[in-house]
Design a protein around this motif. Structure first.
Motif, PDB file in Angstrom:
ATOM      1  N   UNK A 253      53.281  42.470  66.055  1.00 40.05           N
ATOM      2  CA  UNK A 253      53.120  41.030  66.285  1.00 40.05           C
ATOM      3  C   UNK A 253      51.667  40.697  66.609  1.00 40.05           C
ATOM      4  N   UNK A 254      51.081  41.440  67.538  1.00 39.12           N
ATOM      5  CA  UNK A 254      49.694  41.169  67.949  1.00 39.12           C
ATOM      6  C   UNK A 254      48.739  41.342  66.767  1.00 39.12           C
ATOM      7  N   UNK A 255      48.920  42.398  66.010  1.00 46.52           N
ATOM      8  CA  UNK A 255      48.084  42.649  64.837  1.00 46.52           C
ATOM      9  C   UNK A 255      48.200  41.489  63.844  1.00 46.52           C
ATOM     10  N   UNK A 256      49.421  41.038  63.582  1.00 54.03           N
ATOM     11  CA  UNK A 256      49.650  39.956  62.625  1.00 54.03           C
ATOM     12  C   UNK A 256      48.980  38.664  63.067  1.00 54.03           C
ATOM     13  N   UNK A 257      49.088  38.358  64.357  1.00 58.16           N
ATOM     14  CA  UNK A 257      48.510  37.117  64.886  1.00 58.16           C
ATOM     15  C   UNK A 257      46.996  37.115  64.736  1.00 58.16           C
ATOM     16  N   UNK A 258      46.344  38.191  65.122  1.00 55.17           N
ATOM     17  CA  UNK A 258      44.882  38.207  65.086  1.00 55.17           C
ATOM     18  C   UNK A 258      44.335  38.316  63.662  1.00 55.17           C
ATOM     19  N   UNK A 259      45.039  39.014  62.774  1.00 54.90           N
ATOM     20  CA  UNK A 259      44.615  39.063  61.375  1.00 54.90           C
ATOM     21  C   UNK A 259      44.708  37.672  60.751  1.00 54.90           C
ATOM     22  N   UNK A 260      45.813  36.980  61.022  1.00 52.12           N
ATOM     23  CA  UNK A 260      45.990  35.633  60.486  1.00 52.12           C
ATOM     24  C   UNK A 260      44.934  34.684  61.028  1.00 52.12           C
TER      25      UNK A 260
ATOM     26  N   UNK B 142      60.209  46.266  71.772  1.00 53.44           N
ATOM     27  CA  UNK B 142      59.746  47.634  71.532  1.00 53.44           C
ATOM     28  C   UNK B 142      58.232  47.621  71.350  1.00 53.44           C
ATOM     29  N   UNK B 143      57.568  48.666  71.847  1.00 56.97           N
ATOM     30  CA  UNK B 143      56.109  48.743  71.777  1.00 56.97           C
ATOM     31  C   UNK B 143      55.608  48.586  70.342  1.00 56.97           C
ATOM     32  N   UNK B 144      56.299  49.201  69.394  1.00 59.94           N
ATOM     33  CA  UNK B 144      55.893  49.116  67.994  1.00 59.94           C
ATOM     34  C   UNK B 144      55.998  47.671  67.481  1.00 59.94           C
ATOM     35  N   UNK B 145      57.031  46.953  67.922  1.00 57.39           N
ATOM     36  CA  UNK B 145      57.190  45.548  67.546  1.00 57.39           C
ATOM     37  C   UNK B 145      56.036  44.710  68.106  1.00 57.39           C
ATOM     38  N   UNK B 146      55.683  44.963  69.364  1.00 64.50           N
ATOM     39  CA  UNK B 146      54.610  44.189  69.995  1.00 64.50           C
ATOM     40  C   UNK B 146      53.273  44.413  69.290  1.00 64.50           C
ATOM     41  N   UNK B 147      52.993  45.659  68.943  1.00 64.50           N
ATOM     42  CA  UNK B 147      51.747  45.958  68.236  1.00 64.50           C
ATOM     43  C   UNK B 147      51.718  45.246  66.887  1.00 64.50           C
TER      44      UNK B 147
END
Length: 332
Positions: free
Chosen positions: A293-300, A286-291
């Motif tokens: 995930x991407x947000x979490x990866x780059x913040x980390x 789902x688009x919301x799931x992808x956003x």
């Protein structure tokens, strides 16, 4: 026993089976920490991530067998953002609370983070392919299988990097506590706790559909938040314990390493296994799931790239996770 348990109210089954995973996770964490004391943070983190994610993998397989494909995808999403934001955030908060700052190998952390960014990119491609009208459902399934095979190969390459060619990046400088168990005892406990976690996972999954009907929670929320937290108890306990002992290299290898393993190994294995189970699963999230995930990866990645952590950074990661959890709760 399972048949008798299924006669209980769904909420009771779900809560009790989730609580039963906690002591099993503690045994998994203790055993892997003992084994890590004899090896390196890379090996210890790999062991913890592997056996911790064994629960995630078993929950996924049981859910696939029950036809709950959306729950499986949601639990993958939840495991990624949970490890990166909640587990790592809690570890940094607990470890840095009485310290001004904690140090870890920035090169090793960024190498692991880069693998995660690569894997996340591969995870996004099938969804973009479908959303842009790149092909039909069958082509998406074929693309998902191909991406899964390539991710497993990339994961094997990352293990070669961390455990062999560049293992010096993952060595701890500080002297760690002596292990309290023998290698044999640690391995026996590790396997026994993992088998127990698998059994409880079967009971947990059996309560999902009745729970959705009873409480009105969406499968998305149950998968992303509830099941992911229950499945990541092992990593959570081990990462926080390591951080409190000022072993941040091990803590990062557990939390980030577990998220990386979910993307590069657990998700691909579930895609391939779904073919044989008879309920094919693709990698279109789902688009919301992808956003998320991407947000979490780059913040980390932005938090760990300097090789220093504080309790406040941990607090920020936890806050980000809570915001996402609330959003998933209200998301239809």
């Amino acid at each position: 026993m399972l048949a008798a348990a299924l006669a209980w109210p769904p909420l009771a089954i779900f809560v009790l089976s989730a609580l039963a995973l906690i002591p099993l996770a503690k045994f998994i964490g203790d055993a892997t920490e003992d084994l890590a004391a004899r090896t390196s943070p890379a090996v210890g983190g790999l062991l913890n991530a592997t056996f911790g994610n064994a629960t995630e993998l078993m929950v996924g397989l049981f859910a696939l067998n029950a036809g709950l494909i959306e729950v499986v995808k949601a639990s993958i999403t939840g495991s990624i953002i949970g490890n990166l934001l909640l587990v790592l955030g809690t570890a940094m908060l607990a470890g840095g609370w009485k310290r001004e700052r904690q140090h870890f190998n920035a090169t090793a952390a960024k190498a692991t983070g880069s693998s995660l960014i690569l894997a996340t990119t591969a995870l996004v491609i099938p969804a973009i392919f479908l959303l842009t009208g790149g092909g039909n459902e069958m082509q998406v399934e074929h693309l998902s299988v191909l991406v899964s095979l390539l991710l497993i190969i990339a994961y094997a390459a990352s293990l070669l990097f961390s455990l062999h060619t560049h293992k010096h990046l993952y060595q701890e400088e500080a002297q760690v506590a002596a292990p309290k168990w023998s290698v044999r005892k640690s391995i026996i406990i590790l396997f026994a706790a993992t088998i127990g976690a698998g059994y409880m996972s079967d009971i947990l999954v059996s309560a999902i559909t009745p729970l959705v009907d009873t409480l009105g929670w969406t499968q998305l929320f149950i998968g992303v938040v509830v099941i992911a937290i229950a499945g990541n108890v092992g990593e959570h306990f081990s990462a926080v314990t390591a951080a409190m002992k000022d072993r941040m290299d091990l803590s990062l290898q557990i939390s980030i390493g577990s998220a990386t393993q979910v993307v590069m190994f657990v998700a691909p294995v579930l895609v391939l296994a779904s073919i044989f189970i008879g309920t094919p699963m693709d990698l279109v999230f789902h688009l919301f799931e992808l956003v998320a995930i991407i947000f979490s990866v780059f913040v980390t990645y932005s938090v760990v790239e300097d090789g220093v952590s504080t309790w406040y950074e941990g607090f920020q990661l936890i806050t980000a996770y809570v915001i996402m959890a609330v959003a998933f709760y209200f998301h239809a």
